[in-house]
Design a protein around this motif. Structure first.
Motif, PDB file in Angstrom:
ATOM      1  N   ALA A  45     -13.162  21.746   6.755  1.00  0.00           N
ATOM      2  CA  ALA A  45     -12.746  21.396   5.419  1.00  0.00           C
ATOM      3  C   ALA A  45     -11.733  20.743   5.359  1.00  0.00           C
ATOM      4  CB  ALA A  45     -12.758  22.571   4.477  1.00  0.00           C
ATOM      5  N   ALA A  46     -10.733  20.968   6.250  1.00  0.00           N
ATOM      6  CA  ALA A  46      -9.215  20.513   6.272  1.00  0.00           C
ATOM      7  C   ALA A  46      -9.601  19.198   6.780  1.00  0.00           C
ATOM      8  CB  ALA A  46      -8.340  21.356   7.014  1.00  0.00           C
ATOM      9  N   LEU A  47     -10.337  18.955   7.818  1.00  0.00           N
ATOM     10  CA  LEU A  47     -10.440  17.490   8.376  1.00  0.00           C
ATOM     11  C   LEU A  47     -10.930  16.637   7.334  1.00  0.00           C
ATOM     12  CD1 LEU A  47     -10.567  15.645  10.751  1.00  0.00           C
ATOM     13  CD2 LEU A  47     -12.892  16.331  11.327  1.00  0.00           C
ATOM     14  N   VAL A  48     -12.093  17.090   6.843  1.00  0.00           N
ATOM     15  CA  VAL A  48     -12.711  16.164   5.502  1.00  0.00           C
ATOM     16  C   VAL A  48     -11.615  15.904   4.380  1.00  0.00           C
ATOM     17  CG1 VAL A  48     -14.308  16.301   3.656  1.00  0.00           C
ATOM     18  CG2 VAL A  48     -14.711  17.081   6.100  1.00  0.00           C
ATOM     19  N   GLY A  49     -10.785  16.889   4.189  1.00  0.00           N
ATOM     20  CA  GLY A  49      -9.908  16.831   3.055  1.00  0.00           C
ATOM     21  C   GLY A  49      -8.862  15.552   3.572  1.00  0.00           C
ATOM     22  N   GLU A  50      -8.447  15.724   4.752  1.00  0.00           N
ATOM     23  CA  GLU A  50      -7.134  14.913   4.952  1.00  0.00           C
ATOM     24  C   GLU A  50      -7.763  13.461   5.163  1.00  0.00           C
ATOM     25  OE1 GLU A  50      -4.484  13.927   9.115  1.00  0.00           O
ATOM     26  OE2 GLU A  50      -6.054  15.293   9.207  1.00  0.00           O
ATOM     27  N   ARG A  72     -21.349  15.564   8.101  1.00  0.00           N
ATOM     28  CA  ARG A  72     -21.927  16.154   7.133  1.00  0.00           C
ATOM     29  C   ARG A  72     -22.924  17.077   7.626  1.00  0.00           C
ATOM     30  NH1 ARG A  72     -20.727  15.878   1.650  1.00  0.00           N
ATOM     31  NH2 ARG A  72     -20.363  13.720   1.826  1.00  0.00           N
ATOM     32  N   MET A  73     -23.734  16.986   8.570  1.00  0.00           N
ATOM     33  CA  MET A  73     -24.684  17.790   9.059  1.00  0.00           C
ATOM     34  C   MET A  73     -23.977  19.305   9.458  1.00  0.00           C
ATOM     35  SD  MET A  73     -28.123  16.908   9.690  1.00  0.00           S
ATOM     36  CE  MET A  73     -29.646  18.118  10.229  1.00  0.00           C
ATOM     37  N   ALA A  74     -22.869  19.420  10.277  1.00  0.00           N
ATOM     38  CA  ALA A  74     -22.243  20.185  10.689  1.00  0.00           C
ATOM     39  C   ALA A  74     -21.663  21.099   9.414  1.00  0.00           C
ATOM     40  CB  ALA A  74     -20.946  20.052  11.482  1.00  0.00           C
ATOM     41  N   GLY A  75     -21.511  20.369   8.358  1.00  0.00           N
ATOM     42  CA  GLY A  75     -20.924  20.946   7.286  1.00  0.00           C
ATOM     43  C   GLY A  75     -22.080  21.762   6.425  1.00  0.00           C
ATOM     44  N   GLY A  76     -23.158  21.345   6.321  1.00  0.00           N
ATOM     45  CA  GLY A  76     -24.431  22.191   6.122  1.00  0.00           C
ATOM     46  C   GLY A  76     -24.647  23.516   6.714  1.00  0.00           C
ATOM     47  N   ARG A  77     -24.420  23.313   8.117  1.00  0.00           N
ATOM     48  CA  ARG A  77     -24.544  24.499   8.951  1.00  0.00           C
ATOM     49  C   ARG A  77     -23.451  25.590   8.920  1.00  0.00           C
ATOM     50  NH1 ARG A  77     -26.176  21.401  13.622  1.00  0.00           N
ATOM     51  NH2 ARG A  77     -28.176  21.227  12.268  1.00  0.00           N
ATOM     52  N   TRP A  78     -22.169  24.975   9.037  1.00  0.00           N
ATOM     53  CA  TRP A  78     -21.066  25.734   8.927  1.00  0.00           C
ATOM     54  C   TRP A  78     -20.073  25.621   7.726  1.00  0.00           C
ATOM     55  CZ3 TRP A  78     -22.453  23.536  13.638  1.00  0.00           C
ATOM     56  CH2 TRP A  78     -22.784  24.369  14.541  1.00  0.00           C
ATOM     57  N   PRO A  79     -20.792  25.598   6.201  1.00  0.00           N
ATOM     58  CA  PRO A  79     -20.019  25.425   5.022  1.00  0.00           C
ATOM     59  C   PRO A  79     -18.623  26.273   5.105  1.00  0.00           C
ATOM     60  CG  PRO A  79     -21.709  26.987   4.588  1.00  0.00           C
ATOM     61  CD  PRO A  79     -21.901  26.564   6.159  1.00  0.00           C
ATOM     62  N   ASP A  80     -18.397  27.437   5.709  1.00  0.00           N
ATOM     63  CA  ASP A  80     -17.296  28.354   5.416  1.00  0.00           C
ATOM     64  C   ASP A  80     -16.126  27.925   6.615  1.00  0.00           C
ATOM     65  OD1 ASP A  80     -18.406  29.493   3.385  1.00  0.00           O
ATOM     66  OD2 ASP A  80     -19.491  30.673   4.811  1.00  0.00           O
ATOM     67  N   ASP A  81     -16.507  26.854   7.493  1.00  0.00           N
ATOM     68  CA  ASP A  81     -15.308  26.444   8.494  1.00  0.00           C
ATOM     69  C   ASP A  81     -14.167  25.787   7.802  1.00  0.00           C
ATOM     70  OD1 ASP A  81     -13.889  25.705  10.583  1.00  0.00           O
ATOM     71  OD2 ASP A  81     -15.863  24.606  11.484  1.00  0.00           O
ATOM     72  N   LEU A 100     -18.054  17.413  22.766  1.00  0.00           N
ATOM     73  CA  LEU A 100     -17.669  17.494  21.361  1.00  0.00           C
ATOM     74  C   LEU A 100     -17.934  19.136  20.809  1.00  0.00           C
ATOM     75  CD1 LEU A 100     -19.077  14.174  19.974  1.00  0.00           C
ATOM     76  CD2 LEU A 100     -16.623  14.979  20.699  1.00  0.00           C
ATOM     77  N   GLY A 101     -17.056  19.429  20.097  1.00  0.00           N
ATOM     78  CA  GLY A 101     -17.295  20.578  19.003  1.00  0.00           C
ATOM     79  C   GLY A 101     -17.976  20.313  17.839  1.00  0.00           C
ATOM     80  N   ARG A 102     -18.171  21.390  17.097  1.00  0.00           N
ATOM     81  CA  ARG A 102     -19.027  21.070  15.825  1.00  0.00           C
ATOM     82  C   ARG A 102     -18.246  20.337  14.972  1.00  0.00           C
ATOM     83  NH1 ARG A 102     -17.264  26.383  16.049  1.00  0.00           N
ATOM     84  NH2 ARG A 102     -15.655  26.876  14.612  1.00  0.00           N
ATOM     85  N   ARG A 103     -16.797  20.095  14.857  1.00  0.00           N
ATOM     86  CA  ARG A 103     -16.084  19.234  14.086  1.00  0.00           C
ATOM     87  C   ARG A 103     -15.815  17.895  14.577  1.00  0.00           C
ATOM     88  NH1 ARG A 103     -12.656  23.321  15.143  1.00  0.00           N
ATOM     89  NH2 ARG A 103     -13.104  25.168  14.066  1.00  0.00           N
ATOM     90  N   MET A 104     -16.365  17.654  15.884  1.00  0.00           N
ATOM     91  CA  MET A 104     -16.381  16.609  16.542  1.00  0.00           C
ATOM     92  C   MET A 104     -14.962  16.325  17.399  1.00  0.00           C
ATOM     93  SD  MET A 104     -18.752  13.463  14.928  1.00  0.00           S
ATOM     94  CE  MET A 104     -18.335  12.352  16.457  1.00  0.00           C
ATOM     95  N   ASP A 105     -14.468  17.623  17.473  1.00  0.00           N
ATOM     96  CA  ASP A 105     -13.171  17.611  18.436  1.00  0.00           C
ATOM     97  C   ASP A 105     -13.529  17.365  19.747  1.00  0.00           C
ATOM     98  OD1 ASP A 105     -11.390  18.287  16.303  1.00  0.00           O
ATOM     99  OD2 ASP A 105     -12.165  20.457  16.451  1.00  0.00           O
ATOM    100  N   ASP A 145     -18.323  23.781  -0.768  1.00  0.00           N
ATOM    101  CA  ASP A 145     -19.358  24.239  -1.567  1.00  0.00           C
ATOM    102  C   ASP A 145     -20.833  24.098  -1.410  1.00  0.00           C
ATOM    103  OD1 ASP A 145     -20.736  24.538  -4.382  1.00  0.00           O
ATOM    104  OD2 ASP A 145     -18.894  25.882  -4.409  1.00  0.00           O
ATOM    105  N   ARG A 146     -21.393  25.032  -0.974  1.00  0.00           N
ATOM    106  CA  ARG A 146     -22.769  24.742  -0.605  1.00  0.00           C
ATOM    107  C   ARG A 146     -23.795  24.324  -1.841  1.00  0.00           C
ATOM    108  NH1 ARG A 146     -25.824  26.824   3.574  1.00  0.00           N
ATOM    109  NH2 ARG A 146     -24.324  28.143   4.218  1.00  0.00           N
ATOM    110  N   ARG A 147     -23.365  24.803  -3.048  1.00  0.00           N
ATOM    111  CA  ARG A 147     -24.293  24.286  -4.155  1.00  0.00           C
ATOM    112  C   ARG A 147     -23.815  22.780  -4.560  1.00  0.00           C
ATOM    113  NH1 ARG A 147     -24.164  28.059  -9.565  1.00  0.00           N
ATOM    114  NH2 ARG A 147     -25.339  29.300  -8.169  1.00  0.00           N
ATOM    115  N   GLU A 148     -22.628  22.383  -4.568  1.00  0.00           N
ATOM    116  CA  GLU A 148     -22.064  21.094  -4.862  1.00  0.00           C
ATOM    117  C   GLU A 148     -22.563  20.354  -3.775  1.00  0.00           C
ATOM    118  OE1 GLU A 148     -17.979  18.591  -4.623  1.00  0.00           O
ATOM    119  OE2 GLU A 148     -17.997  20.808  -5.594  1.00  0.00           O
TER     120      GLU A 148
END
Length: 284
Positions: free
Chosen positions: A198-203, A185-194, A126-131, A2-5
């Motif tokens: 989000a699944a990686l962060v959640g796990e 976290r920087m990537a999350g701000g750039r691609w918040p709808d990925d 590395l990809g945007r999620r550090m894959d 959530d970008r606002r959060e």
């Protein structure tokens, strides 16, 4: 994400780390959290308290870059933090990043470049999620046999927090972990709808207390360059300089290389590693 959060928590944590005295304000007796109050940031930025509050709560209706610059100076944001603030706050009237692809692909020319490095230089993409999307044999010998891992586990953040040997391998593990999360976290701000990000962060938030602790700090940092110390089970301790070079495909891919100082024991260890090949290093 959530970008606002994200915006709210980012500005709140940035306020908390700035002491009033360091920006010329007098500390007032108050039994509240440390750092600057919203009123302090508003005063230093030249805006009303109400307007700053709306920005921090994600209700600022697309604040101007000038205002965000003033807020950044008040909070003493560095270049990466300022860019992150703008990515979170500026959503209208600017090109939006295209929706992330479900599968990231490495161009053949980049893979050939990795192959050219194979004799002397561990290198991977590395990809945007550090894959880890592509690598050469020396990178696999140094870090992990990526080919033997499930695709979902070829991720440097997952390895840092979930592999039981990571803290032994990375001699400055805390620093490495902080940098990895800051990049994510920087990537999350750039691609918040990925959804995969989000699944990686959640796990990791569920499975790793260390990840939860560092993620809650809301630090951000682009990948750049630096030095890493590693302890490899086969060739011993290495001190390697790394360079992280953004690829010009617009998908957030990064080419990472490791090099050793000429004539050093680390250079000799890399040469030996090229001979012995892929060991059982990480991801057991």
């Amino acid at each position: 994400m959530d970008r606002r959060e994200e915006l709210t928590d980012f500005l709140r944590t940035r306020r908390a780390r700035v002491q009033p005295e360091s920006v010329g304000l007098q500390r007032q007796s108050r039994g509240r959290s440390p750092g600057l109050r919203r009123e302090d940031v508003a005063r230093l930025s030249g805006v009303s308290v109400d307007y700053y509050t709306r920005i921090e709560q994600g209700r600022g209706r697309n604040p101007s870059p000038e205002i965000l610059g003033a807020i950044g100076r008040a909070l003493r944001l560095d270049e990466d933090e300022q860019r992150h603030l703008e990515e979170l706050a500026l959503t209208e009237g600017r090109p939006q990043p295209r929706p992330p692809r479900s599968t990231e692909r490495v161009r053949p020319g980049v893979q050939r470049l990795l192959d050219v490095f194979s004799a002397t230089t561990p290198a991977f993409v590395l990809g945007r999620r550090m894959d880890v999307l592509a690598w050469n044999p020396l990178a696999a010998a140094l870090i992990a046999d990526f080919a033997a891992l499930p695709t979902a586990r070829r991720n440097m953040v997952w390895i840092a927090f979930m592999d039981p040997w990571a803290k032994d391998f990375y001699l400055d593990w805390e620093e490495i972990a902080q940098e990895s999360i800051a990049f994510l976290r920087m990537a999350g701000g750039r691609w918040p709808d990925d959804p995969a990000l989000a699944a990686l962060v959640g796990e990791l938030s569920v499975k790793s207390p260390d990840f939860r602790r560092l993620w809650s700090m809301h630090d951000v940092k682009e990948k750049g360059h630096g030095t890493k110390r590693m302890h490899h089970r086969t060739v011993g301790e290495l001190t390697l300089d790394y360079e992280a070079l953004a690829l010009s495909d617009g998908d957030g891919q990064t080419l990472v290389t490791y090099t050793a100082e000429p004539g050093s024991s680390s250079e000799q260890a890399l040469q030996l590693l090229g001979v012995v090949g892929i060991p059982d290093t990480l991801t057991r």
